[in-house]
Design an enzyme around this catalytic site. Structure first.
Site, PDB file in Angstrom:
ATOM      1  N   THR A  25       0.820  -1.217   0.000  1.00 31.99           N
ATOM      2  CA  THR A  25       0.000   0.000   0.000  1.00 31.99           C
ATOM      3  C   THR A  25       0.847   1.256   0.000  1.00 31.99           C
ATOM      4  OG1 THR A  25      -1.773  -1.153   1.173  1.00 31.99           O
ATOM      5  CG2 THR A  25      -1.780   1.250   1.252  1.00 31.99           C
ATOM      6  N   VAL A  26       1.812   1.342   0.918  1.00 25.66           N
ATOM      7  CA  VAL A  26       2.628   2.549   1.013  1.00 25.66           C
ATOM      8  C   VAL A  26       3.573   2.665  -0.177  1.00 25.66           C
ATOM      9  CG1 VAL A  26       4.325   3.809   2.393  1.00 25.66           C
ATOM     10  CG2 VAL A  26       2.455   2.593   3.521  1.00 25.66           C
ATOM     11  N   LYS A 116       8.656   1.904  11.842  1.00 21.81           N
ATOM     12  CA  LYS A 116       8.849   2.266  13.259  1.00 21.81           C
ATOM     13  C   LYS A 116       9.328   1.088  14.101  1.00 21.81           C
ATOM     14  CE  LYS A 116       4.212   1.387  12.618  1.00 21.81           C
ATOM     15  NZ  LYS A 116       3.440   1.623  11.386  1.00 21.81           N
ATOM     16  N   GLU A 140      10.892  10.295   8.743  1.00 22.20           N
ATOM     17  CA  GLU A 140       9.714  11.094   9.082  1.00 22.20           C
ATOM     18  C   GLU A 140       8.436  10.275   9.012  1.00 22.20           C
ATOM     19  OE1 GLU A 140       7.727  13.767  10.578  1.00 22.20           O
ATOM     20  OE2 GLU A 140       9.438  14.843   9.765  1.00 22.20           O
ATOM     21  N   GLY A 145       2.465   9.126  10.359  1.00 27.84           N
ATOM     22  CA  GLY A 145       2.111   9.196   8.946  1.00 27.84           C
ATOM     23  C   GLY A 145       2.388  10.547   8.318  1.00 27.84           C
ATOM     24  N   ILE A 147       1.692  13.556   9.359  1.00 30.94           N
ATOM     25  CA  ILE A 147       1.977  14.693  10.242  1.00 30.94           C
ATOM     26  C   ILE A 147       3.497  14.874  10.300  1.00 30.94           C
ATOM     27  CG2 ILE A 147       1.692  15.668  12.546  1.00 30.94           C
ATOM     28  CD1 ILE A 147      -0.659  13.767  12.971  1.00 30.94           C
ATOM     29  N   ASP A 212       2.409  -0.641  18.389  1.00 36.74           N
ATOM     30  CA  ASP A 212       2.632   0.339  17.327  1.00 36.74           C
ATOM     31  C   ASP A 212       2.877   1.722  17.912  1.00 36.74           C
ATOM     32  OD1 ASP A 212       2.228   1.132  14.293  1.00 36.74           O
ATOM     33  OD2 ASP A 212       0.944   2.482  15.437  1.00 36.74           O
ATOM     34  N   LYS A 216       6.515   4.205  18.045  1.00 39.17           N
ATOM     35  CA  LYS A 216       6.542   5.602  17.632  1.00 39.17           C
ATOM     36  C   LYS A 216       6.988   6.508  18.784  1.00 39.17           C
ATOM     37  CE  LYS A 216       2.802   4.746  14.324  1.00 39.17           C
ATOM     38  NZ  LYS A 216       1.349   4.907  14.073  1.00 39.17           N
TER      39      LYS A 216
END
Length: 430
Positions: A25-26, A116, A140, A145, A147, A212, A216
């Site tokens: 997806t990314v 992450k 980043e 995501g 932000i 998760d 982060k």
């Protein structure tokens, strides 16, 4: 004439050859973003970005984006031996990803990653390795995501002391908690909806158990404080045991439960926590609903700042990845501050601080409001607010805003009064 001039200009621009590890997806979002913004990127950077190798598991798979078959490979060595300038890692996981990223850095290749978990578990080594080989390690996209919180922190750290970082760092859990409150559904029913909508994985443990958000938070702490705790020392608790009754009671007391990640200094050390937390409904983080993320910073000069946006998904994460690419193409290499870990300064026993919202439920003969309050007062626990409910079966449900309630008190409420006890720390005024 202008069109010909533009084409000549584009062809004469330097080409930056980019490799891609992962085309899910990314990865697909990265390609779409580069293609849709290619003219702007070339104009602003003076360089044309070209994807020349993409590592995939199955080169025959049908994908939402098309690439020339010569670009696709299932063999990492083909990426390593190619003439790529920068590699974007969006395959996730720690192994074999760590070995791949390590090999690329040792070759002298710049790396952009959205991973992450990799950074939280191997970041100290990778940052040191990147510094020794004078290459950029940009990440980043690994936190929140779309932000741009890491870039903001780098800017404000030049003049501000960041006294606290807190936020909603996982969109899946925020979606679940929002639906449980607004639609009064059970955790399991809303989790199923989240999976159907693509917010939650088939195995949702990383999200709902707080891993998760913890990864982060670890990265944020390294950037803000120059150090973090080992992951096993982070106070982590997820949302899988929350009930609609607890969330409804919190609402009736004027609070909203969110999975909050926090990092702050305590004495000569730092404390990291990820746990369901009760916030006054007026608190800025309490206003963040559905699958959105938010990060709140407290600086000694700038005061409180709030950043919010979509924390995951194809394009928000891809946006952060491509911004990192653009950064690498415009900035000289500067050694990254070393990442460090150290043991917690306090004991492993969790200390009780400030106020908490406690939910009590049970039907034992001793489970009456008067008896419970009498016990708490004798134990030195202050009760600031109380909300009591009884259903037709004689089950007591009570919500209390307390201070001074410790685990031993909760254990006695269970053993002597037959009550189930669930307490949430409060963020903001009681």
């Amino acid at each position: 004439m202008n069109k010909i001039a533009d084409e000549v200009k584009e062809m004469s621009a330097d080409v930056v050859k980019v490799g891609l590890l992962g085309l899910g997806t990314v990865g697909g979002g990265v390609i779409k973003t580069i293609r849709s913004q290619q003219e702007k990127l070339t104009s602003r950077l003076g360089k044309r970005i070209e994807i020349v190798k993409a590592l995939v598991r199955d080169s025959e798979k049908q994908r939402a984006v098309s690439l020339d078959r010569s670009v696709l490979t299932t063999d990492f060595d083909e990426v390593l031996q190619s003439d790529v300038d920068i590699v974007v890692e969006v395959m996730g996981g720690v192994e074999p990803t760590y070995e791949y990223v390590r090999a690329l850095i040792e070759k002298g290749c710049h790396v952009v990653t959205a991973n992450k978990e990799l950074l939280a578990k191997k970041g100290t080594e990778l940052v040191d390795l990147a510094n020794r080989h004078h290459v950029h390690l940009a990440y980043e996209a690994s936190v929140a995501g779309g932000i741009p919180i890491l870039g903001v922190l780098r800017q404000f750290l030049r003049t501000n002391d960041i006294t606290g970082v807190r936020g909603i760092l996982n969109g899946t859990t925020n979606f679940i908690l929002t639906k449980m409150e607004t639609e009064q559904q059970s955790y399991h029913d809303v989790l199923k909806q989240a999976q159907e909508l693509g917010y939650a994985e088939a195995d949702p443990r990383s999200d709902v158990e707080g891993f998760d958000a913890m990864y982060k938070l670890y990265i944020l702490a390294q950037l803000v404080y120059g150090e973090s705790l080992p992951l096993e020392e982070v106070n982590r608790r997820g949302i899988a045991d929350l009930t609609a009754g607890q969330i409804r009671m919190a609402s009736e007391l004027g609070y909203r439960i969110k999975l909050i990640a926090q990092a702050h200094r305590r004495g000569d050390g730092i404390r990291l926590s990820v746990e369901p937390t009760a916030l006054p409904t007026s608190h800025p983080l309490a206003q963040i609903q559905d699958a959105f993320n938010a990060v709140q910073l407290s600086g000694n000069i700038v005061g409180d700042l709030l950043f919010t946006g979509r924390g995951a998904g194809e394009l928000p994460t891809a946006s952060a990845v491509v911004e990192d690419l653009a950064y690498l193409l415009t900035q000289p290499f500067i050694p990254h501050p070393a990442w460090k870990e150290r043991e917690a300064a306090t004991s492993s026993k969790e200390e009780v601080e400030g106020h908490s919202l406690c939910y009590l439920e049970g039907s034992g003969p001793a489970a009456t409001p008067d008896q419970v309050l009498h016990f708490l007062r004798r134990a030195g626990v202050s009760v600031h607010k109380l909300k009591v409910q009884f259903d037709l079966g004689g089950v007591l449900r009570a919500g209390l805003i307390t201070s001074g309630l410790e685990q031993e008190h909760a254990d006695l409420l269970t053993s002597d009064f037959g009550l189930q006890v669930r307490c949430f720390p409060l963020l903001g005024d009681a």
